[in-house]
Motif scaffolding. Structure first.
Motif, PDB file in Angstrom:
ATOM      1  N   ASP A 278      59.090 -29.690  11.631  1.00 45.77           N
ATOM      2  CA  ASP A 278      57.892 -29.633  10.649  1.00 45.77           C
ATOM      3  C   ASP A 278      57.812 -30.829   9.697  1.00 45.77           C
ATOM      4  OD1 ASP A 278      56.811 -27.158  11.948  1.00 45.77           O
ATOM      5  OD2 ASP A 278      57.921 -25.898  10.376  1.00 45.77           O
ATOM      6  N   GLY A 279      58.287 -31.969  10.332  1.00 49.03           N
ATOM      7  CA  GLY A 279      58.237 -33.345   9.795  1.00 49.03           C
ATOM      8  C   GLY A 279      59.589 -33.399   9.158  1.00 49.03           C
ATOM      9  N   ARG A 280      60.530 -32.375   8.957  1.00 49.42           N
ATOM     10  CA  ARG A 280      61.683 -32.755   8.228  1.00 49.42           C
ATOM     11  C   ARG A 280      63.010 -32.769   9.103  1.00 49.42           C
ATOM     12  NH1 ARG A 280      61.228 -32.892   3.068  1.00 49.42           N
ATOM     13  NH2 ARG A 280      63.582 -32.638   2.729  1.00 49.42           N
ATOM     14  N   PRO A 281      64.029 -33.458   8.833  1.00 53.13           N
ATOM     15  CA  PRO A 281      65.204 -33.051   9.620  1.00 53.13           C
ATOM     16  C   PRO A 281      65.669 -31.556   9.839  1.00 53.13           C
ATOM     17  CG  PRO A 281      65.942 -34.279   7.563  1.00 53.13           C
ATOM     18  CD  PRO A 281      64.447 -34.063   7.381  1.00 53.13           C
ATOM     19  N   GLY A 282      66.116 -31.352  11.045  1.00 55.34           N
ATOM     20  CA  GLY A 282      66.421 -29.990  11.120  1.00 55.34           C
ATOM     21  C   GLY A 282      67.255 -29.539  12.621  1.00 55.34           C
ATOM     22  N   ILE A 283      67.736 -28.413  12.736  1.00 55.57           N
ATOM     23  CA  ILE A 283      68.346 -28.249  13.689  1.00 55.57           C
ATOM     24  C   ILE A 283      67.999 -26.953  14.430  1.00 55.57           C
ATOM     25  CG2 ILE A 283      70.666 -27.222  14.640  1.00 55.57           C
ATOM     26  CD1 ILE A 283      71.589 -29.237  12.030  1.00 55.57           C
ATOM     27  N   VAL A 284      67.273 -27.224  15.707  1.00 59.75           N
ATOM     28  CA  VAL A 284      66.785 -25.934  16.190  1.00 59.75           C
ATOM     29  C   VAL A 284      67.823 -25.402  17.320  1.00 59.75           C
ATOM     30  CG1 VAL A 284      64.668 -25.383  18.087  1.00 59.75           C
ATOM     31  CG2 VAL A 284      64.410 -26.951  16.320  1.00 59.75           C
ATOM     32  N   GLU A 285      68.132 -24.059  17.179  1.00 62.95           N
ATOM     33  CA  GLU A 285      69.061 -23.339  17.881  1.00 62.95           C
ATOM     34  C   GLU A 285      68.507 -23.500  19.356  1.00 62.95           C
ATOM     35  OE1 GLU A 285      71.925 -22.864  17.458  1.00 62.95           O
ATOM     36  OE2 GLU A 285      72.292 -22.546  15.389  1.00 62.95           O
ATOM     37  N   TYR A 286      69.555 -23.417  20.264  1.00 59.87           N
ATOM     38  CA  TYR A 286      69.112 -23.395  21.609  1.00 59.87           C
ATOM     39  C   TYR A 286      68.127 -22.292  22.142  1.00 59.87           C
ATOM     40  CZ  TYR A 286      72.529 -19.736  22.229  1.00 59.87           C
ATOM     41  OH  TYR A 286      73.241 -18.412  22.050  1.00 59.87           O
ATOM     42  N   TYR A 287      68.368 -20.969  21.435  1.00 55.44           N
ATOM     43  CA  TYR A 287      67.446 -19.811  21.773  1.00 55.44           C
ATOM     44  C   TYR A 287      66.199 -19.878  21.026  1.00 55.44           C
ATOM     45  CZ  TYR A 287      69.792 -18.483  17.410  1.00 55.44           C
ATOM     46  OH  TYR A 287      70.255 -18.339  16.037  1.00 55.44           O
ATOM     47  N   GLU A 288      65.922 -21.034  20.261  1.00 55.06           N
ATOM     48  CA  GLU A 288      64.643 -21.055  19.756  1.00 55.06           C
ATOM     49  C   GLU A 288      63.787 -22.283  20.209  1.00 55.06           C
ATOM     50  OE1 GLU A 288      65.524 -20.411  14.922  1.00 55.06           O
ATOM     51  OE2 GLU A 288      66.163 -22.420  15.935  1.00 55.06           O
ATOM     52  N   LEU A 289      64.393 -22.991  21.152  1.00 49.42           N
ATOM     53  CA  LEU A 289      63.716 -24.149  21.769  1.00 49.42           C
ATOM     54  C   LEU A 289      62.907 -23.508  22.903  1.00 49.42           C
ATOM     55  CD1 LEU A 289      64.224 -27.144  21.404  1.00 49.42           C
ATOM     56  CD2 LEU A 289      65.680 -27.127  23.093  1.00 49.42           C
ATOM     57  N   THR A 290      61.679 -23.986  23.041  1.00 52.04           N
ATOM     58  CA  THR A 290      60.848 -23.233  24.116  1.00 52.04           C
ATOM     59  C   THR A 290      61.235 -24.092  25.288  1.00 52.04           C
ATOM     60  OG1 THR A 290      59.205 -25.072  23.682  1.00 52.04           O
ATOM     61  CG2 THR A 290      58.916 -22.981  22.445  1.00 52.04           C
ATOM     62  N   ASP A 291      60.846 -23.391  26.542  1.00 50.05           N
ATOM     63  CA  ASP A 291      61.088 -24.180  27.830  1.00 50.05           C
ATOM     64  C   ASP A 291      60.500 -25.474  27.750  1.00 50.05           C
ATOM     65  OD1 ASP A 291      62.194 -21.610  28.136  1.00 50.05           O
ATOM     66  OD2 ASP A 291      60.871 -21.095  29.650  1.00 50.05           O
ATOM     67  N   LEU A 293      59.908 -27.831  25.421  1.00 53.03           N
ATOM     68  CA  LEU A 293      60.654 -28.599  24.865  1.00 53.03           C
ATOM     69  C   LEU A 293      62.128 -28.924  25.265  1.00 53.03           C
ATOM     70  CD1 LEU A 293      59.989 -27.461  20.947  1.00 53.03           C
ATOM     71  CD2 LEU A 293      59.066 -29.479  21.994  1.00 53.03           C
ATOM     72  N   ARG A 294      62.695 -27.755  25.771  1.00 56.04           N
ATOM     73  CA  ARG A 294      63.990 -27.928  26.338  1.00 56.04           C
ATOM     74  C   ARG A 294      63.913 -28.811  27.591  1.00 56.04           C
ATOM     75  NH1 ARG A 294      65.358 -22.837  29.490  1.00 56.04           N
ATOM     76  NH2 ARG A 294      63.906 -24.194  30.929  1.00 56.04           N
ATOM     77  N   ASP A 295      62.609 -28.982  28.297  1.00 49.04           N
ATOM     78  CA  ASP A 295      62.514 -29.638  29.614  1.00 49.04           C
ATOM     79  C   ASP A 295      61.816 -30.935  29.207  1.00 49.04           C
ATOM     80  OD1 ASP A 295      64.178 -27.773  30.912  1.00 49.04           O
ATOM     81  OD2 ASP A 295      62.168 -26.697  31.497  1.00 49.04           O
ATOM     82  N   ALA A 296      61.307 -31.396  28.074  1.00 48.37           N
ATOM     83  CA  ALA A 296      60.543 -32.332  27.948  1.00 48.37           C
ATOM     84  C   ALA A 296      61.503 -33.769  28.384  1.00 48.37           C
ATOM     85  CB  ALA A 296      60.030 -32.518  26.519  1.00 48.37           C
ATOM     86  N   LYS A 297      60.620 -34.819  28.860  1.00 51.10           N
ATOM     87  CA  LYS A 297      61.526 -36.070  29.002  1.00 51.10           C
ATOM     88  C   LYS A 297      60.688 -36.981  28.861  1.00 51.10           C
ATOM     89  CE  LYS A 297      64.175 -34.632  33.289  1.00 51.10           C
ATOM     90  NZ  LYS A 297      64.151 -34.687  34.668  1.00 51.10           N
ATOM     91  N   ASP A 298      61.083 -38.305  28.356  1.00 49.70           N
ATOM     92  CA  ASP A 298      60.526 -39.540  27.841  1.00 49.70           C
ATOM     93  C   ASP A 298      60.231 -40.268  29.325  1.00 49.70           C
ATOM     94  OD1 ASP A 298      62.740 -40.726  28.712  1.00 49.70           O
ATOM     95  OD2 ASP A 298      63.719 -41.346  26.743  1.00 49.70           O
ATOM     96  N   GLU A 299      59.583 -41.560  28.957  1.00 49.91           N
ATOM     97  CA  GLU A 299      58.880 -42.261  30.018  1.00 49.91           C
ATOM     98  C   GLU A 299      59.996 -42.799  30.897  1.00 49.91           C
ATOM     99  OE1 GLU A 299      58.416 -42.928  26.647  1.00 49.91           O
ATOM    100  OE2 GLU A 299      59.306 -44.922  26.322  1.00 49.91           O
ATOM    101  N   ASN A 300      61.386 -42.784  30.510  1.00 52.07           N
ATOM    102  CA  ASN A 300      62.419 -43.188  31.505  1.00 52.07           C
ATOM    103  C   ASN A 300      63.071 -42.070  32.124  1.00 52.07           C
ATOM    104  OD1 ASN A 300      62.063 -45.909  30.499  1.00 52.07           O
ATOM    105  ND2 ASN A 300      63.137 -45.501  28.452  1.00 52.07           N
ATOM    106  N   GLY A 301      62.444 -41.023  31.769  1.00 50.13           N
ATOM    107  CA  GLY A 301      63.380 -39.582  32.679  1.00 50.13           C
ATOM    108  C   GLY A 301      64.443 -39.035  31.780  1.00 50.13           C
TER     109      GLY A 301
END
Ligand code: UTP
Length: 408
Positions: A278-291, A293-301
């Protein structure tokens, strides 16, 4: 605190039963009970039960992380900046050692655990040795603040004394005690450990700076001109402490805080990911990360949400002071809580039977106006000991320590 004050306080939180056995106790027991009531923060129960727990997020974006290669390029500049800050006494270190280490299944301070095979290598010793790599190199000592809890304070201090502070000058080691939070049954009533003691546990690693303030350590920090605090966990035996390059990178970035991170071994590794929440630094726990987001890749893979925190942060003291009065969320955690039953018998449950309450340092990151991610090489800097065997264990840490050329 006298009986009437304790009664009034407990009434506010519907916990008057804590004084049920008061009249049966001898003088010492009465004092112990009143002291325990006064040292326990009962607001944690309401805050935790009201669901101040992690409430999710609406947006997650990547945060700036300096990669190992980028750091390498500017290594000399960062080292210079960081060394200067250390040599001029602007850097202090904070060892978070108030936890119970329940997963390791030992009693007493985790730092007393000996990972040596042919000689003694205590966790505390490893940490001091790591710190001394820097202090020997720069020929200056860094003030080390050690957070303990009521459960392990005396034993921790005694252990340092017995071992002559592992070669570190004792006048540079300062202990302070964190607060306790009550442990309750599922209906919110605090368990009794004995007739003179409510069940309590350390209130999490989030309260370290307010505990420092209460114990007068922040006055020392101000008087000595300490501007940066490197805060780290007890259980990573490869932890680099007061790392000049990390400190220099944070100074160069003018960031209110910095977080050491490692590249995840796989997208589903169970570590909290440093990002913008939400625009601020933060830590998303592994169990809060949606599939997604977890699998999202940048243009370089490359995986975008790839950087896990290792509980090694650098904070600017001026920014810590700004958030000092803000309240951290309280997390309610289901745990096994030893207690005394109605018949006065002590029970050690095999299954969870209630809640403990804690605040977490990762919630502090959210309060900061920025956080620089700083990638480190996992094999060189991350050997956490959470369990006896398996992942993040004594076994895995020993292997990593040996790989780094440290004799065990
Ligand atoms: P952990 O989350 O691993 O907790 O702490 P723990 O209590 O040591 O271990 P378990 O979960 O019972 O097995 C991470 C770091 O935060 C410190 C710990 O000492 C460790 O350095 N910590 C944790 C505190 O200082 N106080 C606390 O109340 C909790």
């Amino acid at each position: 605190m006298n009986y009437n004050e304790a009664y009034e306080l407990l009434k506010k939180f519907n916990q008057e039963h804590i004084l049920k056995y008061y009249d049966e106790l001898d003088e010492a027991g009465k004092n112990q009970l009143l002291e325990a009531v006064s040292n326990t923060d009962f607001t944690f129960i309401n805050d935790g039960n009201e669901g101040a727990d992690r409430s999710g997020y609406s947006s997650v974006e990547p945060i700036k992380v300096l990669t190992v290669d980028e750091i390498q390029k500017d290594n000399a500049k960062y080292y210079e900046l960081g060394s200067e800050a250390i040599k001029s006494g602007k850097v202090g270190a904070v060892l978070l050692a108030g936890g119970m280490g329940t997963r390791l299944g030992i009693t007493g301070p985790k730092g007393k655990f000996d990972i040596g095979l042919t000689r003694h290598v205590y966790i505390f010793q490893r940490l001091i040795e790591n710190l001394m790599d820097v202090t020997n190199d720069l020929n200056v000592y860094v003030h080390l603040f050690v957070m303990t809890s009521d459960k392990n304070d005396e034993e921790t201090r005694a252990f340092f004394r017995e071992h002559n502070y592992f070669g570190y000058p004792s006048e540079y080691v300062h202990f302070f005690v964190q607060d306790l939070a009550p442990a309750t049954d599922y209906s919110g009533k605090v368990y009794m450990e004995s007739k003179s003691l409510p069940a309590t546990s350390p209130n999490g690693n989030g309260g370290w700076y307010s505990s420092m303030a209460r114990s007068g350590m922040t006055d020392m920090i101000r008087d000595r001109g300490i501007e940066y605090l490197n805060c780290f966990a007890v259980d990573n035996v490869l932890q680099r402490i007061a790392d000049p390059v990390f400190i220099g990178a944070c100074i160069a970035d003018k960031s209110p805080c910095g977080a050491k991170v490692i590249s995840k071994v796989s997208p589903d590794e169970k570590v909290g990911v440093l990002c913008l929440v939400d625009g601020r630094p933060g830590i998303v726990e592994y169990y809060e990360l949606t599939d997604e987001l977890r699998d999202a890749k940048d243009e370089n893979g490359n995986y975008i949400y790839n950087y896990g925190v290792i509980l090694n942060y650098l904070f600017k003291v001026s920014d810590l002071n700004k958030i000092q009065d803000e309240k951290l969320p309280v997390h309610r955690v289901e745990k096994k809580i030893p207690y005394m039953n109605e018949q006065g018998e002590f029970i050690s449950p095999d299954e969870p039977n209630g809640y403990k309450f804690e605040s977490l340092i990762l919630d502090m990151i959210k309060m900061m106006d920025g956080c620089l991610g700083y990638e480190v090489v996992r094999e060189k800097e991350f050997a956490p000991i959470k369990n006896m065997t398996g992942i993040d264990s004594v076994e895995s840490a020993r292997e990593l320590v040996k790989k780094n050329g440290i004799e065990l």
